[in-house]
Design a protein around this motif. Sequence first.
Motif, PDB file in Angstrom:
ATOM      1  N   LEU A   8       9.891 -29.130  16.291  1.00  0.00           N
ATOM      2  CA  LEU A   8       9.645 -28.969  14.658  1.00  0.00           C
ATOM      3  C   LEU A   8       7.908 -29.054  14.512  1.00  0.00           C
ATOM      4  CD1 LEU A   8      12.046 -27.922  12.114  1.00  0.00           C
ATOM      5  CD2 LEU A   8      10.709 -26.812  13.375  1.00  0.00           C
ATOM      6  N   ALA A   9       7.628 -30.827  15.513  1.00  0.00           N
ATOM      7  CA  ALA A   9       5.731 -31.698  14.909  1.00  0.00           C
ATOM      8  C   ALA A   9       5.156 -30.833  15.998  1.00  0.00           C
ATOM      9  CB  ALA A   9       6.458 -32.656  15.468  1.00  0.00           C
ATOM     10  N   ALA A  10       5.534 -30.250  17.270  1.00  0.00           N
ATOM     11  CA  ALA A  10       5.211 -30.317  17.987  1.00  0.00           C
ATOM     12  C   ALA A  10       4.839 -28.317  17.898  1.00  0.00           C
ATOM     13  CB  ALA A  10       5.959 -29.847  19.793  1.00  0.00           C
ATOM     14  N   LEU A  11       5.976 -28.226  17.733  1.00  0.00           N
ATOM     15  CA  LEU A  11       4.952 -26.499  16.877  1.00  0.00           C
ATOM     16  C   LEU A  11       3.780 -26.330  16.348  1.00  0.00           C
ATOM     17  CD1 LEU A  11       5.952 -23.399  17.456  1.00  0.00           C
ATOM     18  CD2 LEU A  11       7.530 -23.836  14.978  1.00  0.00           C
ATOM     19  N   MET A  12       3.786 -27.445  15.462  1.00  0.00           N
ATOM     20  CA  MET A  12       3.171 -27.343  14.501  1.00  0.00           C
ATOM     21  C   MET A  12       2.246 -27.776  14.985  1.00  0.00           C
ATOM     22  SD  MET A  12       2.031 -27.481  11.009  1.00  0.00           S
ATOM     23  CE  MET A  12       0.894 -26.616  10.112  1.00  0.00           C
ATOM     24  N   VAL A  30     -13.163 -28.702  14.717  1.00  0.00           N
ATOM     25  CA  VAL A  30     -13.288 -30.226  14.742  1.00  0.00           C
ATOM     26  C   VAL A  30     -11.849 -30.262  13.999  1.00  0.00           C
ATOM     27  CG1 VAL A  30     -14.499 -32.226  13.842  1.00  0.00           C
ATOM     28  CG2 VAL A  30     -15.337 -31.084  14.521  1.00  0.00           C
ATOM     29  N   PHE A  31     -11.076 -31.254  14.499  1.00  0.00           N
ATOM     30  CA  PHE A  31      -9.467 -31.672  14.149  1.00  0.00           C
ATOM     31  C   PHE A  31      -9.691 -32.980  13.780  1.00  0.00           C
ATOM     32  CE2 PHE A  31      -7.906 -27.392  15.059  1.00  0.00           C
ATOM     33  CZ  PHE A  31      -8.719 -26.747  16.832  1.00  0.00           C
ATOM     34  N   LEU A  32      -9.163 -32.976  11.960  1.00  0.00           N
ATOM     35  CA  LEU A  32      -9.181 -34.422  12.482  1.00  0.00           C
ATOM     36  C   LEU A  32      -8.065 -34.905  12.796  1.00  0.00           C
ATOM     37  CD1 LEU A  32     -10.780 -33.998   8.675  1.00  0.00           C
ATOM     38  CD2 LEU A  32     -12.249 -34.987  10.975  1.00  0.00           C
ATOM     39  N   GLU A  33      -6.756 -34.050  12.222  1.00  0.00           N
ATOM     40  CA  GLU A  33      -5.463 -34.812  12.543  1.00  0.00           C
ATOM     41  C   GLU A  33      -4.327 -33.425  12.917  1.00  0.00           C
ATOM     42  OE1 GLU A  33      -4.534 -36.141   8.199  1.00  0.00           O
ATOM     43  OE2 GLU A  33      -3.119 -35.248   8.916  1.00  0.00           O
ATOM     44  N   ALA A  34      -3.894 -33.615  13.800  1.00  0.00           N
ATOM     45  CA  ALA A  34      -3.099 -32.452  14.388  1.00  0.00           C
ATOM     46  C   ALA A  34      -1.776 -32.412  13.224  1.00  0.00           C
ATOM     47  CB  ALA A  34      -2.567 -32.869  15.464  1.00  0.00           C
ATOM     48  N   ILE A  35      -1.454 -32.591  12.962  1.00  0.00           N
ATOM     49  CA  ILE A  35      -0.005 -33.286  11.998  1.00  0.00           C
ATOM     50  C   ILE A  35      -0.170 -33.562  10.833  1.00  0.00           C
ATOM     51  CG2 ILE A  35       2.457 -33.200  11.986  1.00  0.00           C
ATOM     52  CD1 ILE A  35       3.020 -33.133  15.307  1.00  0.00           C
ATOM     53  N   LYS A  36       0.239 -32.932   9.647  1.00  0.00           N
ATOM     54  CA  LYS A  36       0.144 -34.136   8.448  1.00  0.00           C
ATOM     55  C   LYS A  36       1.557 -34.384   8.121  1.00  0.00           C
ATOM     56  CE  LYS A  36      -3.845 -31.831   6.094  1.00  0.00           C
ATOM     57  NZ  LYS A  36      -3.806 -30.546   4.884  1.00  0.00           N
TER      58      LYS A  36
END
Length: 123
Positions: A62-66, A116-122
């Motif tokens: 699920l983390a990879a999917l997000m 720009v991405f600050l974080e990939a997963i919250k």
Amino acid sequence: MDWDIKPSDVRGVLSRTGTAAEGFQKASKALETTLPNAAKHAGTLSFSGGEGSGMGPIAAALAALMASHNVRLTFIGARTNASIKGAMDATTAYVNGNLEQAANAQREALKTPQVVFLEAIKK
């Protein structure tokens, strides 16, 4: 180049596009909450019969999917906003009688947005 634009028609299309984009944005926000919550409750592996520690395979998936969808969804949002703005700017320039400015606005709208991405997963 001949132009035959009806500003009221453009306004209607942009309004409907904006409404559709809002629904897409709401779905994206729901994913940001739902997927981490699902991952949290997916459980972990334990070979001793007790509760495991760390991230289980479902949570990792699920983390990879997000992470994967976050990049795509952010790009789609940026592209949609750039397209709407470009169409509005081009139509305004057309109405003002500046066809060169309208063509420039359209060219700008077609450029690939820089995201720009600050974080990939919250978490």
